[in-house]
Write a protein that holds these residues in place. Structure first.
Motif, PDB file in Angstrom:
ATOM      1  N   GLY A  88      -6.392  -6.759 -10.781  1.00 63.14           N
ATOM      2  CA  GLY A  88      -6.697  -6.442  -9.392  1.00 63.14           C
ATOM      3  C   GLY A  88      -8.166  -6.114  -9.217  1.00 63.14           C
ATOM      4  O   GLY A  88      -8.878  -5.822 -10.183  1.00 63.14           O
ATOM      5  N   ILE A  89      -8.606  -6.155  -7.973  1.00 62.18           N
ATOM      6  CA  ILE A  89      -9.981  -5.806  -7.639  1.00 62.18           C
ATOM      7  C   ILE A  89      -9.994  -4.854  -6.445  1.00 62.18           C
ATOM      8  O   ILE A  89      -9.039  -4.798  -5.662  1.00 62.18           O
ATOM      9  CB  ILE A  89     -10.843  -7.045  -7.325  1.00 62.18           C
ATOM     10  N   MET A  90     -11.077  -4.100  -6.319  1.00 65.32           N
ATOM     11  CA  MET A  90     -11.285  -3.189  -5.198  1.00 65.32           C
ATOM     12  C   MET A  90     -12.259  -3.839  -4.217  1.00 65.32           C
ATOM     13  O   MET A  90     -13.098  -4.659  -4.617  1.00 65.32           O
ATOM     14  CB  MET A  90     -11.860  -1.876  -5.710  1.00 65.32           C
ATOM     15  N   ASP A  91     -12.158  -3.477  -2.936  1.00 67.88           N
ATOM     16  CA  ASP A  91     -13.146  -3.980  -1.990  1.00 67.88           C
ATOM     17  C   ASP A  91     -14.247  -2.932  -1.783  1.00 67.88           C
ATOM     18  O   ASP A  91     -15.121  -2.801  -2.620  1.00 67.88           O
ATOM     19  CB  ASP A  91     -12.497  -4.444  -0.683  1.00 67.88           C
ATOM     20  N   SER A  92     -14.207  -2.160  -0.695  1.00 68.42           N
ATOM     21  CA  SER A  92     -15.261  -1.174  -0.452  1.00 68.42           C
ATOM     22  C   SER A  92     -14.781  -0.202   0.608  1.00 68.42           C
ATOM     23  O   SER A  92     -13.657  -0.307   1.111  1.00 68.42           O
ATOM     24  CB  SER A  92     -16.549  -1.872   0.027  1.00 68.42           C
ATOM     25  N   ARG A  93     -15.620   0.732   0.927  1.00 66.91           N
ATOM     26  CA  ARG A  93     -15.282   1.732   1.953  1.00 66.91           C
ATOM     27  C   ARG A  93     -15.555   1.235   3.364  1.00 66.91           C
ATOM     28  O   ARG A  93     -15.404   1.974   4.333  1.00 66.91           O
ATOM     29  CB  ARG A  93     -16.086   3.010   1.705  1.00 66.91           C
ATOM     30  N   GLU A  94     -15.967  -0.005   3.510  1.00 66.02           N
ATOM     31  CA  GLU A  94     -16.250  -0.546   4.843  1.00 66.02           C
ATOM     32  C   GLU A  94     -14.981  -0.620   5.684  1.00 66.02           C
ATOM     33  O   GLU A  94     -13.872  -0.718   5.164  1.00 66.02           O
ATOM     34  CB  GLU A  94     -16.838  -1.950   4.713  1.00 66.02           C
ATOM     35  N   SER A  95     -15.171  -0.599   6.980  1.00 65.14           N
ATOM     36  CA  SER A  95     -14.052  -0.821   7.889  1.00 65.14           C
ATOM     37  C   SER A  95     -13.745  -2.309   7.949  1.00 65.14           C
ATOM     38  O   SER A  95     -14.520  -3.146   7.472  1.00 65.14           O
ATOM     39  CB  SER A  95     -14.408  -0.318   9.293  1.00 65.14           C
ATOM     40  N   GLY A 131      18.278  -8.478 -16.618  1.00 66.64           N
ATOM     41  CA  GLY A 131      17.389  -7.389 -17.011  1.00 66.64           C
ATOM     42  C   GLY A 131      15.941  -7.738 -17.164  1.00 66.64           C
ATOM     43  O   GLY A 131      15.162  -6.926 -17.682  1.00 66.64           O
ATOM     44  N   GLY A 132      15.506  -8.932 -16.730  1.00 59.25           N
ATOM     45  CA  GLY A 132      14.083  -9.214 -16.693  1.00 59.25           C
ATOM     46  C   GLY A 132      13.388  -8.207 -15.798  1.00 59.25           C
ATOM     47  O   GLY A 132      13.947  -7.760 -14.791  1.00 59.25           O
ATOM     48  N   ARG A 133      12.164  -7.815 -16.168  1.00 61.48           N
ATOM     49  CA  ARG A 133      11.460  -6.773 -15.432  1.00 61.48           C
ATOM     50  C   ARG A 133      10.134  -7.268 -14.896  1.00 61.48           C
ATOM     51  O   ARG A 133       9.373  -7.910 -15.617  1.00 61.48           O
ATOM     52  CB  ARG A 133      11.193  -5.574 -16.349  1.00 61.48           C
ATOM     53  N   VAL A 134       9.868  -6.936 -13.631  1.00 58.32           N
ATOM     54  CA  VAL A 134       8.556  -7.128 -13.021  1.00 58.32           C
ATOM     55  C   VAL A 134       8.017  -5.751 -12.680  1.00 58.32           C
ATOM     56  O   VAL A 134       8.685  -4.971 -11.983  1.00 58.32           O
ATOM     57  CB  VAL A 134       8.622  -7.997 -11.762  1.00 58.32           C
ATOM     58  N   VAL A 135       6.841  -5.440 -13.193  1.00 59.05           N
ATOM     59  CA  VAL A 135       6.173  -4.172 -12.895  1.00 59.05           C
ATOM     60  C   VAL A 135       4.897  -4.503 -12.128  1.00 59.05           C
ATOM     61  O   VAL A 135       3.987  -5.134 -12.670  1.00 59.05           O
ATOM     62  CB  VAL A 135       5.848  -3.393 -14.180  1.00 59.05           C
ATOM     63  N   ASN A 136       4.850  -4.111 -10.872  1.00 52.45           N
ATOM     64  CA  ASN A 136       3.689  -4.364 -10.029  1.00 52.45           C
ATOM     65  C   ASN A 136       2.827  -3.109  -9.959  1.00 52.45           C
ATOM     66  O   ASN A 136       3.271  -2.060  -9.478  1.00 52.45           O
ATOM     67  CB  ASN A 136       4.131  -4.759  -8.620  1.00 52.45           C
ATOM     68  N   VAL A 137       1.604  -3.202 -10.474  1.00 47.83           N
ATOM     69  CA  VAL A 137       0.691  -2.057 -10.454  1.00 47.83           C
ATOM     70  C   VAL A 137       0.076  -1.971  -9.056  1.00 47.83           C
ATOM     71  O   VAL A 137      -0.778  -2.776  -8.679  1.00 47.83           O
ATOM     72  CB  VAL A 137      -0.382  -2.169 -11.543  1.00 47.83           C
ATOM     73  N   SER A 138       0.535  -1.008  -8.297  1.00 48.12           N
ATOM     74  CA  SER A 138       0.162  -0.854  -6.906  1.00 48.12           C
ATOM     75  C   SER A 138      -0.756   0.356  -6.744  1.00 48.12           C
ATOM     76  O   SER A 138      -1.504   0.702  -7.660  1.00 48.12           O
ATOM     77  CB  SER A 138       1.436  -0.736  -6.053  1.00 48.12           C
ATOM     78  N   SER A 139      -0.686   1.010  -5.605  1.00 51.73           N
ATOM     79  CA  SER A 139      -1.548   2.161  -5.344  1.00 51.73           C
ATOM     80  C   SER A 139      -0.976   2.979  -4.204  1.00 51.73           C
ATOM     81  O   SER A 139      -0.398   2.430  -3.253  1.00 51.73           O
ATOM     82  CB  SER A 139      -2.955   1.695  -4.970  1.00 51.73           C
ATOM     83  N   GLY A 140      -1.168   4.288  -4.282  1.00 54.40           N
ATOM     84  CA  GLY A 140      -0.800   5.144  -3.168  1.00 54.40           C
ATOM     85  C   GLY A 140      -1.584   4.834  -1.908  1.00 54.40           C
ATOM     86  O   GLY A 140      -1.168   5.196  -0.804  1.00 54.40           O
ATOM     87  N   LEU A 141      -2.725   4.151  -2.050  1.00 55.23           N
ATOM     88  CA  LEU A 141      -3.511   3.774  -0.874  1.00 55.23           C
ATOM     89  C   LEU A 141      -2.790   2.746  -0.011  1.00 55.23           C
ATOM     90  O   LEU A 141      -3.192   2.511   1.132  1.00 55.23           O
ATOM     91  CB  LEU A 141      -4.873   3.231  -1.302  1.00 55.23           C
ATOM     92  N   GLY A 142      -1.746   2.134  -0.548  1.00 55.36           N
ATOM     93  CA  GLY A 142      -0.979   1.165   0.225  1.00 55.36           C
ATOM     94  C   GLY A 142       0.273   1.730   0.857  1.00 55.36           C
ATOM     95  O   GLY A 142       1.057   0.994   1.461  1.00 55.36           O
ATOM     96  N   LYS A 143       0.487   3.050   0.745  1.00 56.43           N
ATOM     97  CA  LYS A 143       1.704   3.667   1.283  1.00 56.43           C
ATOM     98  C   LYS A 143       1.713   3.626   2.804  1.00 56.43           C
ATOM     99  O   LYS A 143       0.744   4.017   3.451  1.00 56.43           O
ATOM    100  CB  LYS A 143       1.823   5.107   0.803  1.00 56.43           C
ATOM    101  N   LEU A 144       2.837   3.204   3.368  1.00 53.74           N
ATOM    102  CA  LEU A 144       2.980   3.162   4.821  1.00 53.74           C
ATOM    103  C   LEU A 144       3.258   4.535   5.407  1.00 53.74           C
ATOM    104  O   LEU A 144       3.107   4.742   6.615  1.00 53.74           O
ATOM    105  CB  LEU A 144       4.105   2.193   5.207  1.00 53.74           C
ATOM    106  N   THR A 145       3.685   5.467   4.567  1.00 52.71           N
ATOM    107  CA  THR A 145       4.004   6.812   5.043  1.00 52.71           C
ATOM    108  C   THR A 145       2.776   7.710   5.123  1.00 52.71           C
ATOM    109  O   THR A 145       2.877   8.844   5.582  1.00 52.71           O
ATOM    110  CB  THR A 145       5.057   7.464   4.130  1.00 52.71           C
ATOM    111  N   THR A 149      -6.478   5.470   6.462  1.00 55.21           N
ATOM    112  CA  THR A 149      -7.851   5.721   6.879  1.00 55.21           C
ATOM    113  C   THR A 149      -8.746   5.812   5.654  1.00 55.21           C
ATOM    114  O   THR A 149      -8.276   6.026   4.542  1.00 55.21           O
ATOM    115  CB  THR A 149      -7.957   7.038   7.666  1.00 55.21           C
ATOM    116  N   GLY A 150     -10.058   5.641   5.867  1.00 55.73           N
ATOM    117  CA  GLY A 150     -11.012   5.787   4.785  1.00 55.73           C
ATOM    118  C   GLY A 150     -11.538   4.484   4.235  1.00 55.73           C
ATOM    119  O   GLY A 150     -12.049   4.438   3.122  1.00 55.73           O
ATOM    120  N   GLY A 151     -11.443   3.409   5.017  1.00 60.36           N
ATOM    121  CA  GLY A 151     -11.955   2.125   4.557  1.00 60.36           C
ATOM    122  C   GLY A 151     -11.020   1.431   3.597  1.00 60.36           C
ATOM    123  O   GLY A 151      -9.826   1.673   3.573  1.00 60.36           O
ATOM    124  N   MET A 152     -11.591   0.504   2.813  1.00 61.35           N
ATOM    125  CA  MET A 152     -10.834  -0.310   1.847  1.00 61.35           C
ATOM    126  C   MET A 152      -9.647  -1.040   2.488  1.00 61.35           C
ATOM    127  O   MET A 152      -8.546  -1.033   1.950  1.00 61.35           O
ATOM    128  CB  MET A 152     -10.355   0.544   0.674  1.00 61.35           C
TER     129      MET A 152
END
Length: 230
Positions: A88-95, A131-145, A149-152
């Motif tokens: 994965g890659i990060m973008d920036s704090r821009e809007s 029993g095949g497994r998919v593990v998706n490395v996500s982020s709390g920054l994507g939580k809908l709850t 805010t804060g860019g990215m």
């Protein structure tokens, strides 16, 4: 949480994307330690220096490399038990209004489109036995709850989409375990050393998820081996 785990992953095969450094390398390390045959995905295979894993050329944004990676695993061993979408890659704090279109497109291509298409290529192997497994490395920054805010914006949206992919896989394929995980704010190239967590700590829960037995939880979002709201 008390869940059924494989004590050993001997006889099982894993593919970890973005496995050259940071969290991805530590995930690959942990799966090797548990006995799995690990294919370590890298844009440059010279970056994979350990001889206890199999380096595999894989830029998740390139169709032909995704196809070739899965075909190699199919030809080599004929099975795939674990797929960890870590690259994965990060973008920036821009809007959103300020972010260049090419940054938006590259972030979504790497963080979301790549995993979707890689899973598509790998599904027949992952579904070959229960029993095949998919593990998706996500982020709390994507939580809908939480407030978004804060860019990215592209990064946040890509991780929200990755969580949606996890829910889709869980709902569509009964024999597949799909889970998302937030590793926390980890010391990687992406965070430029500003984070409090080590890559080893960030890798702990993804490794744990990769050890789930076929009757383990699926379709969930995790951090530190605990369930988190979407």
């Amino acid at each position: 949480m008390d869940v059924p785990l494989y004590e050993t992953l001997e006889g099982q095969v894993a593919l970890v994307t973005g496995a050259t450094r940071g969290i991805g390398k530590r995930i690959a390390d942990g799966l090797v330690d548990h006995g799995a045959t690990v294919y370590a995905g890298a844009r440059n295979t010279d970056d994979i220096t350990s001889d206890d894993r199999r380096a595999i050329e894989l830029d998740v944004t390139i169709d032909t490399q995704r196809e070739a990676a899965i075909e190699r695993i199919r030809e080599d061993v004929g099975q795939l038990d674990i797929l960890v979408n870590n690259a994965g890659i990060m973008d920036s704090r821009e809007s959103l209004a300020e972010m260049p279109a090419e940054v938006i497109d590259q972030t979504l291509t790497t963080n979301l489109h790549g995993p979707i298409h890689l899973i598509k290529e790998a599904l027949d192997l992952l579904l070959d036995r229960p029993g095949g497994r998919v593990v998706n490395v996500s982020s709390g920054l994507g939580k809908l709850t939480d407030p978004q805010t804060g860019g990215m914006p592209a990064y946040r949206i890509s991780k929200t989409g990755l969580n949606g992919l996890t829910k889709y896989l869980d709902g569509e394929y009964d024999d597949l375990l799909a889970n998302s995980v937030c590793p926390g704010y980890v010391q990687t190239d992406m965070t430029e050393g500003s984070a409090p967590r080590t890559p080893e700590k960030g890798a702990e829960t993804p490794i744990w998820l990769a050890r789930f037995r076929p009757d383990g939880p699926s379709g969930e979002f995790w951090r530190d081996r605990s369930l988190k709201p979407w």
